[in-house]
Scaffold this motif. Structure first.
Motif, PDB file in Angstrom:
ATOM      1  N   ASP A 201       0.828  -1.206   0.000  1.00  0.00           N
ATOM      2  CA  ASP A 201       0.000   0.000   0.000  1.00  0.00           C
ATOM      3  C   ASP A 201       0.864   1.258   0.000  1.00  0.00           C
ATOM      4  OD1 ASP A 201      -2.359  -1.458   0.008  1.00  0.00           O
ATOM      5  OD2 ASP A 201      -2.454  -1.544   2.205  1.00  0.00           O
ATOM      6  N   PHE A 202       1.998   1.194   0.701  1.00  0.00           N
ATOM      7  CA  PHE A 202       2.951   2.308   0.690  1.00  0.00           C
ATOM      8  C   PHE A 202       3.442   2.561  -0.733  1.00  0.00           C
ATOM      9  CE2 PHE A 202       7.378   3.742   0.751  1.00  0.00           C
ATOM     10  CZ  PHE A 202       7.290   4.881   1.527  1.00  0.00           C
ATOM     11  N   MET A 203       3.799   1.491  -1.443  1.00  0.00           N
ATOM     12  CA  MET A 203       4.282   1.615  -2.822  1.00  0.00           C
ATOM     13  C   MET A 203       3.184   2.185  -3.720  1.00  0.00           C
ATOM     14  SD  MET A 203       7.421   0.469  -2.727  1.00  0.00           S
ATOM     15  CE  MET A 203       7.765   0.158  -4.439  1.00  0.00           C
ATOM     16  N   GLN A 204       1.958   1.737  -3.505  1.00  0.00           N
ATOM     17  CA  GLN A 204       0.847   2.209  -4.325  1.00  0.00           C
ATOM     18  C   GLN A 204       0.635   3.709  -4.147  1.00  0.00           C
ATOM     19  OE1 GLN A 204      -0.753   0.373  -6.623  1.00  0.00           O
ATOM     20  NE2 GLN A 204      -1.800   2.258  -7.216  1.00  0.00           N
ATOM     21  N   LYS A 205       0.663   4.162  -2.902  1.00  0.00           N
ATOM     22  CA  LYS A 205       0.497   5.593  -2.650  1.00  0.00           C
ATOM     23  C   LYS A 205       1.683   6.403  -3.178  1.00  0.00           C
ATOM     24  CE  LYS A 205      -2.728   6.147   1.126  1.00  0.00           C
ATOM     25  NZ  LYS A 205      -3.018   6.997   2.304  1.00  0.00           N
ATOM     26  N   LEU A 206       2.843   5.786  -3.147  1.00  0.00           N
ATOM     27  CA  LEU A 206       4.055   6.471  -3.617  1.00  0.00           C
ATOM     28  C   LEU A 206       3.951   6.804  -5.098  1.00  0.00           C
ATOM     29  CD1 LEU A 206       6.783   7.364  -2.419  1.00  0.00           C
ATOM     30  CD2 LEU A 206       7.712   5.128  -3.076  1.00  0.00           C
TER      31      LEU A 206
ATOM     32  N   LEU B  40      14.788  10.351  -3.351  1.00  0.00           N
ATOM     33  CA  LEU B  40      15.625   9.231  -2.915  1.00  0.00           C
ATOM     34  C   LEU B  40      15.051   8.589  -1.653  1.00  0.00           C
ATOM     35  CD1 LEU B  40      19.158  10.895  -3.301  1.00  0.00           C
ATOM     36  CD2 LEU B  40      17.916   9.529  -4.993  1.00  0.00           C
ATOM     37  N   ILE B  41      14.774   7.298  -1.727  1.00  0.00           N
ATOM     38  CA  ILE B  41      14.342   6.549  -0.550  1.00  0.00           C
ATOM     39  C   ILE B  41      15.369   5.452  -0.290  1.00  0.00           C
ATOM     40  CG2 ILE B  41      12.573   5.081   0.459  1.00  0.00           C
ATOM     41  CD1 ILE B  41      10.474   6.574  -1.030  1.00  0.00           C
ATOM     42  N   GLY B  42      16.080   5.583   0.810  1.00  0.00           N
ATOM     43  CA  GLY B  42      17.131   4.622   1.151  1.00  0.00           C
ATOM     44  C   GLY B  42      16.597   3.477   1.988  1.00  0.00           C
ATOM     45  N   ILE B  43      17.402   2.422   2.041  1.00  0.00           N
ATOM     46  CA  ILE B  43      17.036   1.264   2.858  1.00  0.00           C
ATOM     47  C   ILE B  43      18.315   0.666   3.436  1.00  0.00           C
ATOM     48  CG2 ILE B  43      17.189  -0.566   1.097  1.00  0.00           C
ATOM     49  CD1 ILE B  43      14.365  -1.470   2.198  1.00  0.00           C
ATOM     50  N   SER B  44      18.216   0.101   4.631  1.00  0.00           N
ATOM     51  CA  SER B  44      19.399  -0.455   5.296  1.00  0.00           C
ATOM     52  C   SER B  44      19.803  -1.781   4.661  1.00  0.00           C
ATOM     53  CB  SER B  44      19.114  -0.654   6.789  1.00  0.00           C
ATOM     54  OG  SER B  44      18.008  -1.525   6.968  1.00  0.00           O
ATOM     55  N   CYS B  45      21.016  -2.188   4.908  1.00  0.00           N
ATOM     56  CA  CYS B  45      21.508  -3.450   4.353  1.00  0.00           C
ATOM     57  C   CYS B  45      22.617  -3.996   5.249  1.00  0.00           C
ATOM     58  CB  CYS B  45      22.039  -3.253   2.933  1.00  0.00           C
ATOM     59  SG  CYS B  45      23.479  -2.171   2.844  1.00  0.00           S
ATOM     60  N   LEU B  46      23.021  -5.222   4.976  1.00  0.00           N
ATOM     61  CA  LEU B  46      24.133  -5.843   5.675  1.00  0.00           C
ATOM     62  C   LEU B  46      25.246  -6.104   4.669  1.00  0.00           C
ATOM     63  CD1 LEU B  46      22.277  -8.430   7.951  1.00  0.00           C
ATOM     64  CD2 LEU B  46      23.363  -6.286   8.655  1.00  0.00           C
TER      65      LEU B  46
ATOM     66  N   ARG C 154      10.629  17.192   0.888  1.00  0.00           N
ATOM     67  CA  ARG C 154       9.980  16.282  -0.056  1.00  0.00           C
ATOM     68  C   ARG C 154       9.600  14.984   0.644  1.00  0.00           C
ATOM     69  NH1 ARG C 154      12.874  15.320  -5.759  1.00  0.00           N
ATOM     70  NH2 ARG C 154      12.424  17.546  -5.836  1.00  0.00           N
ATOM     71  N   GLY C 155      10.486  14.487   1.491  1.00  0.00           N
ATOM     72  CA  GLY C 155      10.185  13.285   2.251  1.00  0.00           C
ATOM     73  C   GLY C 155       9.035  13.510   3.213  1.00  0.00           C
ATOM     74  N   LYS C 156       8.986  14.703   3.816  1.00  0.00           N
ATOM     75  CA  LYS C 156       7.904  15.027   4.752  1.00  0.00           C
ATOM     76  C   LYS C 156       6.558  15.047   4.033  1.00  0.00           C
ATOM     77  CE  LYS C 156       6.477  18.474   8.166  1.00  0.00           C
ATOM     78  NZ  LYS C 156       6.820  19.781   8.805  1.00  0.00           N
ATOM     79  N   GLU C 157       6.554  15.609   2.821  1.00  0.00           N
ATOM     80  CA  GLU C 157       5.321  15.666   2.038  1.00  0.00           C
ATOM     81  C   GLU C 157       4.802  14.260   1.734  1.00  0.00           C
ATOM     82  OE1 GLU C 157       3.804  17.124  -2.405  1.00  0.00           O
ATOM     83  OE2 GLU C 157       5.868  17.496  -1.750  1.00  0.00           O
ATOM     84  N   ILE C 158       5.721  13.365   1.382  1.00  0.00           N
ATOM     85  CA  ILE C 158       5.335  11.991   1.072  1.00  0.00           C
ATOM     86  C   ILE C 158       4.769  11.297   2.309  1.00  0.00           C
ATOM     87  CG2 ILE C 158       6.232   9.707   0.446  1.00  0.00           C
ATOM     88  CD1 ILE C 158       8.170  11.144  -1.457  1.00  0.00           C
ATOM     89  N   MET C 159       5.476  11.441   3.432  1.00  0.00           N
ATOM     90  CA  MET C 159       5.041  10.739   4.637  1.00  0.00           C
ATOM     91  C   MET C 159       3.746  11.315   5.208  1.00  0.00           C
ATOM     92  SD  MET C 159       6.957   8.217   4.837  1.00  0.00           S
ATOM     93  CE  MET C 159       6.171   7.607   6.321  1.00  0.00           C
ATOM     94  N   GLU C 160       3.455  12.589   4.912  1.00  0.00           N
ATOM     95  CA  GLU C 160       2.174  13.162   5.338  1.00  0.00           C
ATOM     96  C   GLU C 160       1.024  12.418   4.674  1.00  0.00           C
ATOM     97  OE1 GLU C 160       1.015  15.725   7.371  1.00  0.00           O
ATOM     98  OE2 GLU C 160       3.008  15.596   8.279  1.00  0.00           O
ATOM     99  N   ASP C 161       1.281  11.929   3.479  1.00  0.00           N
ATOM    100  CA  ASP C 161       0.249  11.203   2.735  1.00  0.00           C
ATOM    101  C   ASP C 161       0.149   9.742   3.174  1.00  0.00           C
ATOM    102  OD1 ASP C 161      -1.676  11.708   0.554  1.00  0.00           O
ATOM    103  OD2 ASP C 161      -0.620  10.081  -0.459  1.00  0.00           O
TER     104      ASP C 161
END
Length: 329
Positions: free
Chosen positions: A13-18, A125-131, A168-175
């Motif tokens: 659902d996050f991806m869909q809204k994105l 840019l949306i980052g993600i953690s890794c090992l 920009r990240g704040k705008e996305i997360m508000e949604d």
């Protein structure tokens, strides 16, 4: 600490809204097992646990080939800027983000490249953690670069701890308020802690070009240039101008070049500055570990491990790196 938390179940659902904010590009595993950045269309699942893609995300900012401008007798030279649509680069590892940070400094500084700037302005840019795996060196080679993003998602049990770093990240997360819970959770450490770390000045001393290890590596090297092609920060290019058959028009094209190719250092008249493969190895190493031009002193290696992982014969420059940096201390 109060943080935003997105559960695994809410990721689709996050991806869909994105998608409301533009196209999404992210890591996809192909039938051949290779992971590549591709379009995350509706219903497509990104491989968020993939360690690395074949090509870095720089291809979205610094195109492998592009028309810079054309010339006509009537209008003269005209810069050609594509109509760039907004796009989100999803699930970028810290090394990938640090690579973009380097390109921002190299191509988007005081005199920005207009083609790079046009693309960069439309990218989220949306980052993600890794090992890190056995090919990575981000955890042993600190870098003064920073792993910057608009949103960063730390993978934890059951979902993601989400941190916002830009308007920009704040705008996305508000949604995403109905998908992102607020929880009391610590923000876990991730590979970003290896970036933004200053290096000792003595590491920047001149390298020893007389070491026999240079030639040993060069003797094994196939000269294919795969290590430069897949590097997140390599930005060498060549420019060609093609004259129109009408005799009054032309266009200029820029495309990726490779410092391990003999032709890279060829100039008018056929003279070649770096004739030997060992010389080209030294040239590339100096740029990766010492920086050059206005970024001299800023190493551009982000430790992603692509150069070793994708080398057809498994050359590992880290052995030489450790030898040179140890002798520099």
């Amino acid at each position: 600490m109060l943080t935003r938390f997105i559960s695994d179940q809410n990721l689709p659902d996050f991806m869909q809204k994105l998608r409301k904010f533009g196209g999404i590009e992210g890591p996809l595993r192909g039938e051949d097992g290779g992971v590549r950045f591709g379009n995350l269309s509706d219903g497509t699942t990104p491989d968020i646990h993939a360690i690395r893609t074949l090509l870095p995300a720089k291809k979205y900012l610094f195109a492998p080939e592009e028309r810079l401008f054309n010339y006509t007798l009537q209008e003269g030279y005209k810069i050609l800027l594509e109509d760039i649509s907004p796009v989100t680069l999803f699930a970028l590892h810290p090394c990938e983000l640090a690579g973009i940070n380097y390109l921002d400094r190299l191509l988007g500084g005081d005199a920005p490249d207009p083609h790079y700037a046009a693309r960069r302005s439309q990218i989220t840019l949306i980052g993600i953690s890794c090992l890190p795996d056995e090919f990575c060196s981000c955890h042993i080679s600190p870098s003064p670069l920073q792993a910057l993003s608009d949103i960063f998602m730390n993978i934890v049990e059951g979902g993601f701890v989400v941190t916002v770093y830009s308007s920009r990240g704040k705008e996305i997360m508000e949604d995403m308020k109905d998908l992102a819970e607020e929880r009391e959770l610590p923000v876990p450490q991730d590979a970003r802690r290896f970036f933004g770390v200053s290096l000792p000045l003595n590491v920047m001393s001149e390298i020893d070009t007389g070491l026999p290890e240079w030639q040993k590596l060069a003797d094994r090297c196939l000269g294919c240039g795969a290590c430069s092609l897949c590097c997140p920060t390599c930005a060498c290019f060549n420019i060609l101008e093609f004259a129109g058959l009408d005799g009054v028009s032309s266009e200029r094209i820029r495309y990726w070049d490779n410092c391990l190719f003999k032709s890279h250092s060829m100039v008018a008249g056929g003279a070649v500055f770096n004739k030997g493969r060992a010389e080209r190895f030294i040239y590339r190493y100096r740029h990766k570990q010492r920086g050059f031009g206005p970024l001299r002193g800023v190493p551009s290696c982000v430790g992603c491990g692509r150069c070793r992982a994708f080398c057809p014969i498994g050359l590992d420059l880290r052995v030489l790196t450790e030898l040179l940096e140890r002798s520099a201390v």
